[in-house]
Design an enzyme around this catalytic site. Structure first.
Site, mmCIF file in Angstrom:
data_model
loop_
_atom_site.group_PDB
_atom_site.id
_atom_site.type_symbol
_atom_site.label_atom_id
_atom_site.label_comp_id
_atom_site.label_asym_id
_atom_site.label_seq_id
_atom_site.Cartn_x
_atom_site.Cartn_y
_atom_site.Cartn_z
ATOM 1 N N GLY A 106 0.857 -1.354 -0.130
ATOM 2 C CA GLY A 106 -0.123 0.028 -0.086
ATOM 3 C C GLY A 106 0.769 1.348 0.035
ATOM 4 N N ARG A 107 0.405 2.303 0.648
ATOM 5 C CA ARG A 107 1.140 3.527 0.374
ATOM 6 C C ARG A 107 2.581 3.471 1.327
ATOM 7 N NH1 ARG A 107 -4.417 5.825 1.063
ATOM 8 N NH2 ARG A 107 -4.318 4.923 2.912
ATOM 9 N N ILE A 108 2.641 2.959 2.404
ATOM 10 C CA ILE A 108 3.557 2.980 3.229
ATOM 11 C C ILE A 108 4.538 1.806 2.837
ATOM 12 C CG2 ILE A 108 4.294 2.465 5.824
ATOM 13 C CD1 ILE A 108 1.550 3.128 6.620
ATOM 14 N N THR A 187 5.793 -2.541 11.672
ATOM 15 C CA THR A 187 5.369 -1.051 11.934
ATOM 16 C C THR A 187 3.770 -1.217 11.735
ATOM 17 O OG1 THR A 187 5.767 -0.293 9.810
ATOM 18 C CG2 THR A 187 7.279 0.194 11.634
ATOM 19 N N SER A 188 3.308 -2.381 11.323
ATOM 20 C CA SER A 188 1.697 -2.269 10.977
ATOM 21 C C SER A 188 0.921 -2.570 12.177
ATOM 22 C CB SER A 188 1.623 -3.310 9.855
ATOM 23 O OG SER A 188 2.025 -4.684 10.443
ATOM 24 N N ARG A 189 0.586 -3.782 12.675
ATOM 25 C CA ARG A 189 -0.135 -4.060 13.693
ATOM 26 C C ARG A 189 0.543 -5.301 14.203
ATOM 27 N NH1 ARG A 189 -1.551 0.530 13.716
ATOM 28 N NH2 ARG A 189 -3.632 1.074 13.649
ATOM 29 N N GLU A 218 -1.049 -3.679 23.638
ATOM 30 C CA GLU A 218 -0.191 -2.275 23.856
ATOM 31 C C GLU A 218 -1.094 -1.674 24.919
ATOM 32 O OE1 GLU A 218 -0.014 -0.469 20.074
ATOM 33 O OE2 GLU A 218 0.864 -2.141 19.057
ATOM 34 N N HIS A 237 5.177 1.897 19.595
ATOM 35 C CA HIS A 237 4.140 2.417 18.529
ATOM 36 C C HIS A 237 4.195 3.992 18.240
ATOM 37 C CE1 HIS A 237 -0.090 1.354 16.646
ATOM 38 N NE2 HIS A 237 0.436 2.430 16.102
#
Ligand code: DGY
Length: 280
Positions: A106-108, A187-189, A218, A237
């Site tokens: 995707g974008r990231i 760095t996603s979930r 978290e 996060h």
């Protein structure tokens, strides 16, 4: 709201006049969008704005893990640097010229690939939708099925949203496919990775390391075994946590909220179909 706030059926049942939920995040797995839509509740979110900040952090984690930056910092601060020359235990692994596997383009994911190309890395990607050959050539990336990408990559970076299909996408079987020298960056979930399996993989050296911004729970549990491992770099996060990005996210979240309250379409929303249920 923020990703830690659960906007689920129980929450929605406790509200009677709720018109709009505005999350200051691109991720929205904390919101039951279907249930909210049924009740005529508008959902705003903040995509796009945090793309570069998050890709910057993913690449920072990649470099920090590869070059053992936290360990080096601790070594110097502990006044352990007593001889000329670098201590062997702080030798890292090269990044330049290695292979990065991007999971989720995707974008990231695309922004991460862009950064990796600056380091002359070969970039592989996997995604549910394959790009056209022309797009792949333009971005300088090659498509692989997930298993092949895991086998070939020196660094694997996760950029997929958390959905029922991606929960524990990286489990023990997938971790076993990776090179013993490989590093995983998330760095996603947190729940895209089976954290229990990751701990075993790191302890038993199926892989060399991990750079993590996100966790299954978290804030991280003080008893989380990841905290005791020295082959991980852990941050709390902070993917979007730059002053500029968080300000822009807050502003868009406020605009989304105010737009609905004023009876106009929000600039960035998840459920346009809600208009049929509760017209503005
Ligand atoms: C998001 O926007 O989803 C990021 O994880 C920051 O919370």
């Amino acid at each position: 709201c923020l990703p830690g706030d659960r906007i689920d059926k129980t929450f929605l049942d406790a509200t009677s006049h709720l018109k709009v939920v505005s999350t200051s995040s691109v991720g929205f797995e904390h919101i039951d969008v279907q249930e909210a839509t049924k009740r005529g509740i508008y959902i705003g979110y903040t995509p796009g704005i945090l793309t570069d900040a998050t890709a910057d952090l993913a690449f920072t984690l990649l470099l920090s893990t590869a070059r053992k930056i936290p360990q080096c910092d601790q070594f110097v601060r502990a006044r352990n640097w007593k001889t000329i020359g670098s201590p062997l235990h702080l030798f890292g692994t090269s990044v330049w010229g290695t292979t990065l596997g991007v999971i989720g383009l995707g974008r990231i994911g695309k922004a991460m690939a862009e950064r990796a190309r600056g380091f002359r890395m070969k970039v592989l990607y996997t995604d549910s939708q394959r790009l056209t050959p022309a797009e792949e050539q333009y971005l300088g990336i090659e498509y692989r099925l997930l298993d092949a990408l895991l086998k070939e990559s020196d660094f694997v970076s996760l950029h997929t949203p958390l959905t029922p299909n991606t929960r524990h996408l990286i489990n023990a079987d997938k971790l076993k496919l990776m090179k013993p020298s490989a590093v995983i960056i998330n760095t996603s979930r947190g729940s895209v990775v089976d954290e229990e399996a990751l701990v075993i993989a790191l302890k038993e050296h199926w892989i060399a390391g991990a750079g993590l911004d996100v966790y299954e729970k978290e804030p991280i549990d003080p008893k989380n075994p990841l905290l005791a491992l020295d082959n991980v770099v852990l941050v709390p996060h902070i993917g979007s946590a730059t002053t500029q990005t968080r300000s822009a996210m807050s502003e868009l979240a406020a605009r989304n909220l105010l737009a609905v309250l004023k009876g106009t379409q929000p600039p960035s929303w998840l459920n346009p179909e809600v208009e049929k249920i509760r017209p503005l």
